[in-house]
Design a protein around this motif. Structure first.
Motif, PDB file in Angstrom:
ATOM      1  N   THR A  68       0.828  -1.204   0.000  1.00  0.00           N
ATOM      2  CA  THR A  68       0.000   0.000   0.000  1.00  0.00           C
ATOM      3  C   THR A  68       0.860   1.251   0.000  1.00  0.00           C
ATOM      4  N   VAL A  69       1.918   1.249   0.829  1.00  0.00           N
ATOM      5  CA  VAL A  69       2.818   2.403   0.892  1.00  0.00           C
ATOM      6  C   VAL A  69       3.586   2.548  -0.417  1.00  0.00           C
ATOM      7  N   LEU A  70       4.074   1.429  -0.958  1.00  0.00           N
ATOM      8  CA  LEU A  70       4.848   1.493  -2.190  1.00  0.00           C
ATOM      9  C   LEU A  70       3.993   1.982  -3.363  1.00  0.00           C
ATOM     10  N   GLU A  71       2.793   1.465  -3.483  1.00  0.00           N
ATOM     11  CA  GLU A  71       1.942   1.872  -4.606  1.00  0.00           C
ATOM     12  C   GLU A  71       1.550   3.347  -4.498  1.00  0.00           C
ATOM     13  N   THR A  72       1.331   3.821  -3.279  1.00  0.00           N
ATOM     14  CA  THR A  72       1.016   5.237  -3.089  1.00  0.00           C
ATOM     15  C   THR A  72       2.219   6.101  -3.448  1.00  0.00           C
ATOM     16  N   ALA A  73       3.410   5.684  -2.997  1.00  0.00           N
ATOM     17  CA  ALA A  73       4.624   6.433  -3.328  1.00  0.00           C
ATOM     18  C   ALA A  73       4.851   6.454  -4.835  1.00  0.00           C
ATOM     19  N   ALA A  74       4.578   5.316  -5.492  1.00  0.00           N
ATOM     20  CA  ALA A  74       4.766   5.239  -6.938  1.00  0.00           C
ATOM     21  C   ALA A  74       3.835   6.203  -7.667  1.00  0.00           C
ATOM     22  N   GLU A  75       2.636   6.385  -7.159  1.00  0.00           N
ATOM     23  CA  GLU A  75       1.698   7.315  -7.783  1.00  0.00           C
ATOM     24  C   GLU A  75       2.146   8.761  -7.623  1.00  0.00           C
ATOM     25  N   ARG A  76       2.816   9.078  -6.503  1.00  0.00           N
ATOM     26  CA  ARG A  76       3.180  10.465  -6.194  1.00  0.00           C
ATOM     27  C   ARG A  76       4.521  10.876  -6.801  1.00  0.00           C
ATOM     28  N   ALA A  77       5.411   9.913  -7.031  1.00  0.00           N
ATOM     29  CA  ALA A  77       6.756  10.254  -7.507  1.00  0.00           C
ATOM     30  C   ALA A  77       6.718  10.628  -8.981  1.00  0.00           C
ATOM     31  N   THR A  78       7.258  11.785  -9.301  1.00  0.00           N
ATOM     32  CA  THR A  78       7.392  12.188 -10.705  1.00  0.00           C
ATOM     33  C   THR A  78       8.848  12.291 -11.130  1.00  0.00           C
ATOM     34  N   ASP A  79       9.773  12.078 -10.192  1.00  0.00           N
ATOM     35  CA  ASP A  79      11.195  12.043 -10.545  1.00  0.00           C
ATOM     36  C   ASP A  79      11.763  10.697 -10.099  1.00  0.00           C
ATOM     37  N   ALA A  80      12.371  10.600  -8.920  1.00  0.00           N
ATOM     38  CA  ALA A  80      12.975   9.348  -8.475  1.00  0.00           C
ATOM     39  C   ALA A  80      12.022   8.570  -7.565  1.00  0.00           C
ATOM     40  N   LEU A  81      11.993   7.256  -7.775  1.00  0.00           N
ATOM     41  CA  LEU A  81      11.244   6.340  -6.913  1.00  0.00           C
ATOM     42  C   LEU A  81      12.215   5.266  -6.450  1.00  0.00           C
ATOM     43  N   ILE A  82      12.405   5.165  -5.129  1.00  0.00           N
ATOM     44  CA  ILE A  82      13.391   4.243  -4.564  1.00  0.00           C
ATOM     45  C   ILE A  82      12.677   3.236  -3.661  1.00  0.00           C
ATOM     46  N   PHE A  83      12.988   1.956  -3.863  1.00  0.00           N
ATOM     47  CA  PHE A  83      12.514   0.905  -2.954  1.00  0.00           C
ATOM     48  C   PHE A  83      13.721   0.151  -2.425  1.00  0.00           C
ATOM     49  N   TYR A  84      13.800   0.024  -1.093  1.00  0.00           N
ATOM     50  CA  TYR A  84      14.902  -0.688  -0.429  1.00  0.00           C
ATOM     51  C   TYR A  84      14.304  -1.721   0.509  1.00  0.00           C
ATOM     52  N   PHE A  85      14.868  -2.936   0.494  1.00  0.00           N
ATOM     53  CA  PHE A  85      14.468  -3.968   1.448  1.00  0.00           C
ATOM     54  C   PHE A  85      15.701  -4.642   2.025  1.00  0.00           C
ATOM     55  N   ALA A  86      15.704  -4.832   3.344  1.00  0.00           N
ATOM     56  CA  ALA A  86      16.737  -5.617   4.027  1.00  0.00           C
ATOM     57  C   ALA A  86      16.045  -6.578   4.982  1.00  0.00           C
ATOM     58  N   GLY A  87      16.461  -7.817   4.952  1.00  0.00           N
ATOM     59  CA  GLY A  87      15.871  -8.844   5.801  1.00  0.00           C
ATOM     60  C   GLY A  87      16.104 -10.198   5.176  1.00  0.00           C
ATOM     61  N   HIS A  88      15.310 -11.158   5.536  1.00  0.00           N
ATOM     62  CA  HIS A  88      15.449 -12.499   4.980  1.00  0.00           C
ATOM     63  C   HIS A  88      14.774 -12.577   3.613  1.00  0.00           C
ATOM     64  N   GLY A  89      15.452 -13.210   2.671  1.00  0.00           N
ATOM     65  CA  GLY A  89      14.884 -13.493   1.370  1.00  0.00           C
ATOM     66  C   GLY A  89      14.725 -14.996   1.216  1.00  0.00           C
ATOM     67  N   LEU A  90      13.608 -15.441   0.646  1.00  0.00           N
ATOM     68  CA  LEU A  90      13.343 -16.861   0.428  1.00  0.00           C
ATOM     69  C   LEU A  90      13.107 -17.089  -1.054  1.00  0.00           C
TER      70      LEU A  90
END
Length: 598
Positions: A68-90
């Motif tokens: 929900t947060v990512l999709e909202t941020a994607a709608e608002r960003a008109t220049d840079a959109l950054i997504f970062y994740f740290a944790g366990h990956g499966l």
């Protein structure tokens, strides 16, 4: 050049981190990852993203909490959109999954209580976001799968300085990411934070993604960490991220230190200005009843073995360099050995070996087994001998120990002080006898002491195969062959621990070998027929491999003060592997009590 930076007010960043898990090991450093990256992105000295545009999500429990947060941020960003994740990956055949707080371990379960990377990719790279610069950074196991995914085409408008997409992954599609114990940050994010905070000397006014990634990647590989992965689309590699702080002068003059930021070792070629980062008081040497040793058990508890494919060795083809005061000690030793050789006396030849430059330990999410990375530099036996003169007083009035060992955490002692890596094996025969060996007076390390069944040091000549990095399991196998005439098909070999002999600062690995067919009588018969390195041991004892007799043998007055630092800890862990820690602790305590009363 500053115009190439994304416009902060038109940009959005979503930083997600999992530090606490119900069904996986916690990763405390992830919280500090989030703090440091948020601080850098929002600081005007680096970029200046408004605080309200930097969304930090800690320990999410549901995929909706992230998407929900990512999709909202994607709608608002008109220049840079950054997504970062740290944790366990499966990972499974369905792809890459970003584990949430309640993500379970069983196969396929991740699909229902985690964030599928495909959802992130869709929102970031293939959705209707007006963003023209899109950056994905994944610091988790198997994250290279994301870099392998097909990238969506991102088109920039005519007024955009540069457009494109970039995906960074902490490791390749099949490798595990690393979160070193006791470290401030995870390995990948730690190098990223250090690069962004310090800048790059000689770099441009702003740092683009390619420049940052090359610096981060080189640093990680040089330290023995996994090779990170990157995929760019359009002009993704040219995307500017932050101002180059190296142009502002030394990092210490800039103010605004990062949360929990470490003081990095300075690197000039291979010369390091070492700075101790912690007290060694937290590292307790192995003790057993009244017996105190110099053995530090860095990893391993005996009950769980360390898999062979979890130990990764990397060699750097550069010679370790001794400081001038220790080089003078080495020159003296070399002259002494040359004189003995010319006089026809017993002498030590200068074999080629390795110095341990760096050791890092991570965790495998599914099994919680350790993932060990060992980086080695070239060294030799005379370097080892020189660094063993720990009580020798140097010209500045300090002893070798006081100057080069005691001020440092054991894992951070300078590489030249670790110019040897030894393997020690506890061998149990088919009829359940433990082989205990006494080292002869002809060896250079711990002569005349009772020791493991077999031991062997890592050799730069013998243990390299087709220019591949050495395998320490094979070093142990070589010791079993040369000292006990045992071939690999005759035993099952398990690694029990990674250790340091604090008295000599010698790194090592402890193993247990269970013989499939060879009995104690056959072992004695084989040794009588000749063994390659028979001279290294002058006596062997066969002890019933049970808690009572092994404990009594170790604490027998005849051998008081005659144990190498490694052997008691090795035999203890071997007993733990067979009987369990609780049983060994309880029964050996009873034996020691009876010994004291006798």
């Amino acid at each position: 050049m500053s115009s190439l930076l994304p416009r902060p007010e038109r940009s959005q960043a979503v930083l997600v981190g999992g530090s606490q898990y119900e069904f996986h090991p916690d990763i405390e450093s992830v919280d500090r990852n989030l703090d440091a990256l948020c601080r850098i992105l929002t600081d005007p000295a680096y970029w200046g993203l408004p605080q309200e545009n930097c969304h930090v999500i800690r320990n999410p429990e549901r995929a909706d909490d992230v998407m929900t947060v990512l999709e909202t941020a994607a709608e608002r960003a008109t220049d840079a959109l950054i997504f970062y994740f740290a944790g366990h990956g499966l990972s499974d055949e369905g792809g890459l999954y970003l584990a949430l707080k309640n993500t379970r371990k069983p196969r396929f379960a991740a699909r229902y209580d985690s964030v599928h990377y495909e959802w992130v990719r869709s929102a970031m790279l293939q959705g209707d976001s007006p963003a023209t610069r899109r950056i994905v950074i994944l610091d988790c196991c198997y994250s290279g799968q994301a870099a392998d995914e097909q990238m969506g085409v991102v088109m920039g408008d005519e007024n955009t300085d540069v457009h494109g997409t970039v995906v960074w992954a902490a490791t390749t599609p099949t490798r595990l990411a690393v979160a070193p114990r006791e470290a401030t940050y995870t390995a990948f994010t730690g190098e990223l934070v250090h690069t962004l905070h310090s800048g790059i000397e000689g770099g441009a006014e702003v740092l683009d993604m390619d420049t940052i990634f090359r610096r981060v990647s080189r640093s990680l590989v040089a330290k023995g960490y996994p090779q990170p992965d990157q995929h760019n689309r359009a002009l993704g590699g040219q995307l500017a991220l932050v101002r180059n702080r190296a142009l502002d002068g030394p990092a210490g003059d800039r103010g605004g230190s990062l949360p929990g930021a470490p003081v990095p070792a300075l690197v000039r070629g291979r010369e390091r200005a070492f700075a101790p980062f912690g007290s060694s008081a937290s590292w307790e040497p192995f003790t057993w009843g009244p017996l105190q040793t110099d053995l530090l058990i860095v990893e391993g508890d005996g009950e769980s073995v360390i898999p062979e494919d979890s130990v990764h060795v990397r060699t750097i083809d550069e010679d370790v360099e001794l400081p001038d005061d220790l080089y003078a000690v080495r020159a003296r030793i070399e002259a002494e050995q040359d004189a003995k050789r010319l006089a026809g006396e017993q002498y030590f030849w200068n074999g080629l070996n390795y110095a341990v430059d760096r050791v890092t330990i991570g965790r495998i999410a599914e099994s919680e087994a350790p993932e060990i990375y060992i980086q080695l530099l070239n060294s030799d036996y005379y370097n080892f001998q020189a660094t063993q003169q720990l009580d020798e007083v140097l010209p500045d009035g300090l002893t070798v120990r006081a100057k080069y060992v005691d001020p440092y955490d054991p894992l951070d002692v300078p590489a030249f002080m670790g110019s040897s890596f030894g393997t020690n094996v506890a061998v149990i025969t088919r009829d359940e006898k433990l082989i205990v060996s006494r080292r002869s007076n002809m060896v250079g390390s711990h002569p005349g002491t009772w020791n493991s069944s077999a031991n062997e040091a890592l050799s730069r000549v013998v243990d390299n195969s087709a220019r591949q990095a050495p395998n320490i399991f094979n070093v142990a196998r070589r010791g079993l062959s040369e000292e006990l005439a045992l071939s690999p098909d005759e035993y099952r070999l398990n690694m029990l621990a990674l250790t340091i002999d604090k008295g000599t600062h010698q790194w090592g690995a402890l193993f247990m070998a269970r013989l499939r067919r060879v009995t104690s009588d056959e072992f004695i018969a084989r040794r009588s027929r000749g063994v390659s390195d028979k001279w290294e041991h002058d006596r062997h004892e066969l002890v019933d491999f049970e808690i009572d007799p092994v404990t009594r043998f170790i604490f027998d007055e005849e051998r008081t003060g005659l144990w190498s630092p490694t052997a008691p800890g090795l035999f203890y862990l071997a007993l733990v592997n067979k009987y369990g820690k609780v049983a060994v602790e309880r029964e050996s305590a009873r034996v020691l009590q009876r010994i004291r009363r006798a």
